[in-house]
Scaffold this motif. Structure first.
Motif, PDB file in Angstrom:
ATOM      1  N   ASN A  28       0.822  -1.122   0.031  1.00  0.00           N
ATOM      2  CA  ASN A  28       0.101  -0.077   0.074  1.00  0.00           C
ATOM      3  C   ASN A  28       0.865   1.334   0.263  1.00  0.00           C
ATOM      4  O   ASN A  28       2.216   1.198   0.242  1.00  0.00           O
TER       5      ASN A  28
ATOM      6  N   GLY B  46      -3.948   3.643   0.722  1.00  0.00           N
ATOM      7  CA  GLY B  46      -4.946   2.625   0.103  1.00  0.00           C
ATOM      8  C   GLY B  46      -3.796   1.732  -0.630  1.00  0.00           C
ATOM      9  O   GLY B  46      -2.579   1.823  -0.912  1.00  0.00           O
TER      10      GLY B  46
ATOM     11  N   ALA C 142      -0.343   5.820  -7.474  1.00  0.00           N
ATOM     12  CA  ALA C 142      -0.945   5.408  -6.527  1.00  0.00           C
ATOM     13  C   ALA C 142      -1.471   6.384  -5.385  1.00  0.00           C
ATOM     14  O   ALA C 142      -2.697   6.328  -5.055  1.00  0.00           O
TER      15      ALA C 142
ATOM     16  N   ARG D 155      -3.862   8.857  -7.240  1.00  0.00           N
ATOM     17  CA  ARG D 155      -5.052   8.444  -7.135  1.00  0.00           C
ATOM     18  C   ARG D 155      -5.683   8.437  -5.873  1.00  0.00           C
ATOM     19  O   ARG D 155      -6.943   8.778  -5.674  1.00  0.00           O
ATOM     20  N   GLU D 156      -5.200   7.731  -4.651  1.00  0.00           N
ATOM     21  CA  GLU D 156      -5.630   7.610  -3.379  1.00  0.00           C
ATOM     22  C   GLU D 156      -6.168   9.161  -2.619  1.00  0.00           C
ATOM     23  O   GLU D 156      -7.119   9.269  -2.270  1.00  0.00           O
TER      24      GLU D 156
ATOM     25  N   GLU E 101      -9.220  10.306  -4.505  1.00  0.00           N
ATOM     26  CA  GLU E 101     -10.302   9.434  -4.043  1.00  0.00           C
ATOM     27  C   GLU E 101     -10.806   9.788  -2.609  1.00  0.00           C
ATOM     28  O   GLU E 101     -12.031  10.075  -2.437  1.00  0.00           O
ATOM     29  N   GLU E 102      -9.781  10.236  -1.820  1.00  0.00           N
ATOM     30  CA  GLU E 102     -10.135  10.265  -0.293  1.00  0.00           C
ATOM     31  C   GLU E 102     -10.437  11.824   0.036  1.00  0.00           C
ATOM     32  O   GLU E 102     -11.284  12.158   0.656  1.00  0.00           O
TER      33      GLU E 102
ATOM     34  N   ASP F  30     -14.861  10.599   0.317  1.00  0.00           N
ATOM     35  CA  ASP F  30     -15.029   9.383   0.497  1.00  0.00           C
ATOM     36  C   ASP F  30     -15.884   9.080   1.962  1.00  0.00           C
ATOM     37  O   ASP F  30     -15.288   8.695   2.842  1.00  0.00           O
TER      38      ASP F  30
END
Length: 161
Positions: free
Chosen positions: A27, A60, A71, A74-75, A78-79, A124
């Motif tokens: 992660n 994530g 990553a 993106r996370e 997203e959050e 989120d």
């Protein structure tokens, strides 16, 4: 005849294996800061895998084929619904711990991420009850167990910002 690109499905997904339990999970963990020494934390909802009601940084799982940077970006989106200004990989560590009687194993790739605090939102709400900006001298309670272990490192890192 038109060639179609074959979709690769990682074997773990095909067999319904669980990351961090049936195999080592990988992660990205990100400590978002405002560039002024304040840290963005969120309170984990009851829909999270564990440590409900505890304050945590973002994190994530990496997706197949992603770089660390991709990553994290993106996370964070997203959050928190914000694009990072900067992403800095600051280290990796192996974390083996008990999660409600089940041993889990993750490779944690830690990043410091500078974001604009005015643009952060709860993107989120299923997993985040609330969020806030905190100095290391005024952190909320209770903290996620892994976050508590990272406090000495965070103090040294944020003093340099």
């Amino acid at each position: 005849m038109k060639k179609t690109k074959k979709k690769i499905i990682p074997i773990a997904r095909h067999l319904d294996l669980k990351r961090g339990v049936d195999y080592i999970g990988v992660n990205v963990v990100f400590f978002c800061h405002d560039g002024k020494g304040n840290l963005l934390l969120h309170k984990r909802s009851n829909n999270c895998r564990d440590e409900h009601g505890r304050w945590d940084s973002g994190a994530g799982s990496m997706e197949f084929g992603e770089s660390f940077d991709d990553a994290v970006r993106r996370e964070v989106m997203e959050e928190y619904g914000v694009k990072p200004k900067t992403v800095e990989h600051v280290g990796s560590k192996s974390v083996v711990r008990d999660n409600n009687g089940i041993t889990t194993h993750w490779i944690m790739n830690v990043h410091f991420v500078h974001v604009d605090p005015k643009k952060v939102k709860n993107n989120d709400p299923k997993y985040i009850d609330e969020f806030g900006w905190f100095s290391l001298d005024a952190l909320p309670s209770p903290l996620h167990s892994q976050l508590e272990k990272e406090l000495p490192f965070l103090r040294s890192k944020l003093k340099k910002k």
